[in-house]
Design an enzyme around this catalytic site. Structure first.
Site, mmCIF file in Angstrom:
data_model
loop_
_atom_site.group_PDB
_atom_site.id
_atom_site.type_symbol
_atom_site.label_atom_id
_atom_site.label_comp_id
_atom_site.label_asym_id
_atom_site.label_seq_id
_atom_site.Cartn_x
_atom_site.Cartn_y
_atom_site.Cartn_z
ATOM 1 N N ILE A 78 44.395 35.637 52.773
ATOM 2 C CA ILE A 78 43.096 36.205 53.131
ATOM 3 C C ILE A 78 42.243 35.167 53.855
ATOM 4 C CG2 ILE A 78 40.952 37.171 52.208
ATOM 5 C CD1 ILE A 78 42.610 38.505 50.034
ATOM 6 N N ASP A 98 41.769 22.932 51.818
ATOM 7 C CA ASP A 98 42.751 23.405 50.841
ATOM 8 C C ASP A 98 43.564 22.197 50.398
ATOM 9 O OD1 ASP A 98 44.889 24.767 49.438
ATOM 10 O OD2 ASP A 98 44.357 26.563 50.570
ATOM 11 N N PRO A 128 41.463 31.019 43.607
ATOM 12 C CA PRO A 128 41.666 31.625 42.287
ATOM 13 C C PRO A 128 40.692 30.989 41.298
ATOM 14 C CG PRO A 128 43.301 29.923 42.657
ATOM 15 C CD PRO A 128 42.518 30.029 43.935
ATOM 16 N N THR A 154 34.011 36.889 47.730
ATOM 17 C CA THR A 154 34.611 38.125 47.230
ATOM 18 C C THR A 154 35.849 37.807 46.404
ATOM 19 O OG1 THR A 154 36.055 38.500 49.148
ATOM 20 C CG2 THR A 154 33.816 39.358 49.286
ATOM 21 N N SER A 155 35.976 36.563 45.972
ATOM 22 C CA SER A 155 37.177 36.138 45.231
ATOM 23 C C SER A 155 37.005 36.325 43.729
ATOM 24 C CB SER A 155 37.496 34.675 45.560
ATOM 25 O OG SER A 155 37.854 34.526 46.907
ATOM 26 N N ARG A 156 36.315 35.407 43.079
ATOM 27 C CA ARG A 156 36.048 35.479 41.641
ATOM 28 C C ARG A 156 34.622 35.002 41.390
ATOM 29 N NH1 ARG A 156 39.700 38.284 41.837
ATOM 30 N NH2 ARG A 156 41.695 38.250 40.718
ATOM 31 N N ASP A 180 30.796 40.064 46.233
ATOM 32 C CA ASP A 180 31.412 41.288 45.723
ATOM 33 C C ASP A 180 31.889 41.075 44.289
ATOM 34 O OD1 ASP A 180 32.441 44.007 46.129
ATOM 35 O OD2 ASP A 180 34.430 43.091 46.012
ATOM 36 N N GLU A 185 30.343 40.236 35.454
ATOM 37 C CA GLU A 185 30.364 41.578 36.020
ATOM 38 C C GLU A 185 30.852 42.646 35.045
ATOM 39 O OE1 GLU A 185 34.483 41.988 38.464
ATOM 40 O OE2 GLU A 185 33.043 40.573 39.310
ATOM 41 N N HIS A 223 32.337 44.680 43.173
ATOM 42 C CA HIS A 223 33.774 44.398 43.166
ATOM 43 C C HIS A 223 34.563 45.568 43.770
ATOM 44 C CE1 HIS A 223 36.815 41.647 40.953
ATOM 45 N NE2 HIS A 223 37.329 42.123 42.070
#
Length: 271
Positions: A78, A98, A128, A154-156, A180, A185, A223
């Site tokens: 992604i 990364d 992650p 929008t990951s975690r 998101d 949540e 989400h």
């Protein structure tokens, strides 16, 4: 995936997020924030409440994405996909960070996080959630960000120390936030509060979310980046294939004797 000594407790994983479902949603969050859409929606609500029309452009000046710099934190499928869309589709410069630099990343890798943060107009997280990435973006990282940068996640939800992010928003260090996901949540997402009494709503009350909702430069979605017919179909199909493979492995073990975890781990997940 993991495999235990008992076939009845073998675990399988679902498919990764659908690339062509999550990517457009990330772009949507970026575009809505750069055009200050939530502020415009507030104006429309106020105009309806006041029984009059307000269509001025005051406070709605955004910015062009061309020539701006996108910082991609985590360059999995992604992350690489978003980098390609923004570089080729919007003419953006792309920086990446990364621990494992991957082929196919269209941007320029940086050896440290700080370099990406201090040079990026938009920072997008693609990580992650684990012990190493919890609250990956906090006070120190926000201080390193470019003045007025935008933050997208929008990951975690747990990747953000959201209280530090709110502080950054109020001080103007962060000009816009699009999320998101939210660390707490499970208390509020996927629920309908419309028919609850005030007392019942207070059971779910979240002070931090209330603060986020009060900030005009914040866009929160529940989400839903993955939520398309195609992605749901892919999840269902992958789950079915995993179950069928699980049954097949059980049959093979019953016929030919137990095989160790190291022999079955590579076939435990089929998608």
């Amino acid at each position: 995936s993991s495999s235990s000594s008992s076939s009845s407790s073998r675990d399988t994983n679902g498919p990764p997020p659908n690339l062509f479902t999550v990517l457009p949603f990330r772009v949507f969050l970026i575009k809505e924030k750069r055009k200050k859409a939530p502020f415009f929606f507030d104006i429309l609500v106020l105009s309806r409440q006041n029984a009059r029309e307000i269509f001025t452009l005051d406070g709605l000046v955004g910015f062009s994405m061309r020539g701006k710099t996108l910082g991609v934190i985590g360059t999995g499928k992604i992350g690489r996909g978003l980098a390609a869309i923004c570089a080729k589709g919007f003419g953006m410069n792309v920086l990446g960070y990364d621990l494992e630099q991957k082929d196919g990343f269209v941007g320029q890798y940086c050896n440290d996080l700080e370099t990406v943060l201090k040079n990026s107009d938009i920072v997008s997280l693609h990580l992650p959630l684990n012990v190493h990435t919890k609250h990956f973006i906090g006070e120190k990282e926000i201080a390193s960000m470019k003045e007025g940068a935008m933050l997208i996640n929008t990951s975690r939800g747990g990747l953000l120390n959201i209280k530090d992010v709110i502080c950054g928003l109020r001080l103007g260090k962060i000009s816009g936030l699009g999320i998101d996901v939210y660390e707490s949540e499970e208390k509020i997402f996927f629920k309908d509060f419309s028919n609850l009494t005030v007392e019942e709503k207070m059971v779910y009350w979240d002070d931090t979310m209330a603060q986020l909702a009060s900030l005009p430069q914040v866009l929160v979605t529940p989400h839903q980046a993955f939520l398309t017919f195609e992605a749901l179909t892919e999840i269902a199909e992958c789950t079915k294939q995993n179950i069928l493979r699980f049954v097949q492995l059980n049959d093979e073990e019953n016929e030919g004797g137990y095989r160790g975890a190291e022999e079955t781990a590579d076939v435990n997940r089929v998608c």
